[in-house]
Design an enzyme around this catalytic site. Structure first.
Site, PDB file in Angstrom:
ATOM      1  N   GLY A 175      -4.285   2.796   2.073  1.00  0.00           N
ATOM      2  CA  GLY A 175      -4.271   1.973   3.275  1.00  0.00           C
ATOM      3  C   GLY A 175      -2.919   1.836   3.944  1.00  0.00           C
ATOM      4  O   GLY A 175      -2.766   1.020   4.854  1.00  0.00           O
ATOM      5  N   GLN A 176      -1.926   2.614   3.510  1.00  0.00           N
ATOM      6  CA  GLN A 176      -0.618   2.518   4.177  1.00  0.00           C
ATOM      7  C   GLN A 176      -0.703   3.150   5.562  1.00  0.00           C
ATOM      8  O   GLN A 176      -1.138   4.306   5.703  1.00  0.00           O
ATOM      9  CB  GLN A 176       0.470   3.214   3.352  1.00  0.00           C
ATOM     10  N   SER A 177      -0.302   2.402   6.573  1.00  0.00           N
ATOM     11  CA  SER A 177      -0.328   2.922   7.938  1.00  0.00           C
ATOM     12  C   SER A 177       1.060   2.975   8.556  1.00  0.00           C
ATOM     13  O   SER A 177       1.266   3.671   9.551  1.00  0.00           O
ATOM     14  CB  SER A 177      -1.253   2.072   8.820  1.00  0.00           C
ATOM     15  N   ASN A 209       0.850  -1.183   0.000  1.00  0.00           N
ATOM     16  CA  ASN A 209       0.000   0.000   0.000  1.00  0.00           C
ATOM     17  C   ASN A 209       0.889   1.237   0.000  1.00  0.00           C
ATOM     18  O   ASN A 209       1.863   1.312   0.751  1.00  0.00           O
ATOM     19  CB  ASN A 209      -0.906  -0.004   1.241  1.00  0.00           C
ATOM     20  N   HIS A 253       7.014  -2.019   2.838  1.00  0.00           N
ATOM     21  CA  HIS A 253       6.748  -3.408   3.213  1.00  0.00           C
ATOM     22  C   HIS A 253       5.854  -4.056   2.178  1.00  0.00           C
ATOM     23  O   HIS A 253       4.989  -3.397   1.594  1.00  0.00           O
ATOM     24  CB  HIS A 253       6.130  -3.528   4.608  1.00  0.00           C
TER      25      HIS A 253
HETATM   26  P1  AMP Z   1       0.003  -1.035   5.948  1.00  0.00           P
HETATM   27  O1  AMP Z   1      -1.289  -0.688   6.639  1.00  0.00           O
HETATM   28  O2  AMP Z   1      -0.114  -1.515   4.540  1.00  0.00           O
HETATM   29  O3  AMP Z   1       1.005   0.086   6.116  1.00  0.00           O
HETATM   30  O4  AMP Z   1       0.575  -2.291   6.723  1.00  0.00           O
HETATM   31  C1  AMP Z   1       1.103  -2.203   8.011  1.00  0.00           C
HETATM   32  C2  AMP Z   1       0.909  -3.535   8.655  1.00  0.00           C
HETATM   33  O5  AMP Z   1       1.755  -3.598   9.779  1.00  0.00           O
HETATM   34  C3  AMP Z   1      -0.515  -3.807   9.138  1.00  0.00           C
HETATM   35  O6  AMP Z   1      -1.019  -4.959   8.477  1.00  0.00           O
HETATM   36  C4  AMP Z   1      -0.339  -4.009  10.642  1.00  0.00           C
HETATM   37  O7  AMP Z   1      -1.176  -5.018  11.156  1.00  0.00           O
HETATM   38  C5  AMP Z   1       1.120  -4.395  10.747  1.00  0.00           C
HETATM   39  N1  AMP Z   1       1.755  -4.105  12.011  1.00  0.00           N
HETATM   40  C6  AMP Z   1       1.669  -2.961  12.727  1.00  0.00           C
HETATM   41  N2  AMP Z   1       2.420  -3.055  13.849  1.00  0.00           N
HETATM   42  C7  AMP Z   1       2.987  -4.295  13.825  1.00  0.00           C
HETATM   43  C8  AMP Z   1       3.864  -5.002  14.710  1.00  0.00           C
HETATM   44  N3  AMP Z   1       4.329  -4.459  15.843  1.00  0.00           N
HETATM   45  N4  AMP Z   1       4.220  -6.271  14.376  1.00  0.00           N
HETATM   46  C9  AMP Z   1       3.758  -6.833  13.231  1.00  0.00           C
HETATM   47  N5  AMP Z   1       2.942  -6.218  12.360  1.00  0.00           N
HETATM   48  C10 AMP Z   1       2.560  -4.970  12.653  1.00  0.00           C
END
Ligand code: AMP
Ligand code: ZN
Length: 112
Positions: free
Chosen positions: A91-93, A85, A98
């Site tokens: 949807g990038q958070s 994302n 990654h």
């Molecule tokens: P995005 O929303 O595409 O940026 O993906 C970020 C992902 O990181 C999400 O699917 C979260 O569930 C995951 N995430 C956030 N914090 C952690 C963490 N501490 N360990 C593993 N995954 C995480």
């Protein structure tokens, strides 16, 4: 990058469930899985997103895809989806590049 969650995970400062690691990248299970198998593959060096990939840093992206091909084979995954994302609307958070690898259930298209 000192204030980046995934830099801290790659550096071992924040615990994670490791899937794979080498000198260039780190793979770990997503904390909030969206499929029976859901892991993330990240470069160890900070890159904010696909939008920040350049000719100078692109080699790690190719490497990550070789890792995805190997790790999915090692896990016995024959069908899976790779997603990245870019930007909040998509949807990038977490703003460290990654690739999500999702497997083990039927997937819909187009994605939501
Ligand atoms: P995005 O929303 O595409 O940026 O993906 C970020 C992902 O990181 C999400 O699917 C979260 O569930 C995951 N995430 C956030 N914090 C952690 C963490 N501490 N360990 C593993 N995954 C995480
Ligand atoms: Zn980072």
């Amino acid at each position: 990058m000192s204030d980046c969650l995934f830099c801290k995970i790659a550096g071992g400062e924040i615990p994670s469930k490791k899937v794979y690691e080498d000198e260039l990248c780190y793979a770990f299970y997503d904390i909030d899985p969206q499929a029976p198998t859901h892991f993330l593959v990240i470069p160890k060096a900070h890159i904010a997103s696909v939008a920040e990939v350049t000719p100078e840093n692109a080699a790690v992206v190719a490497h990550i895809f070789t890792v995805i091909a190997k790790v999915t084979k090692d896990l016995g995954l024959e069908s899976y989806r790779v997603v990245s994302n870019i930007g909040e609307q998509a949807g990038q958070s977490v703003f460290h590049l990654h690739f999500h690898v999702l497997s083990g259930r039927d997937m819909t298209w187009p994605p939501g």
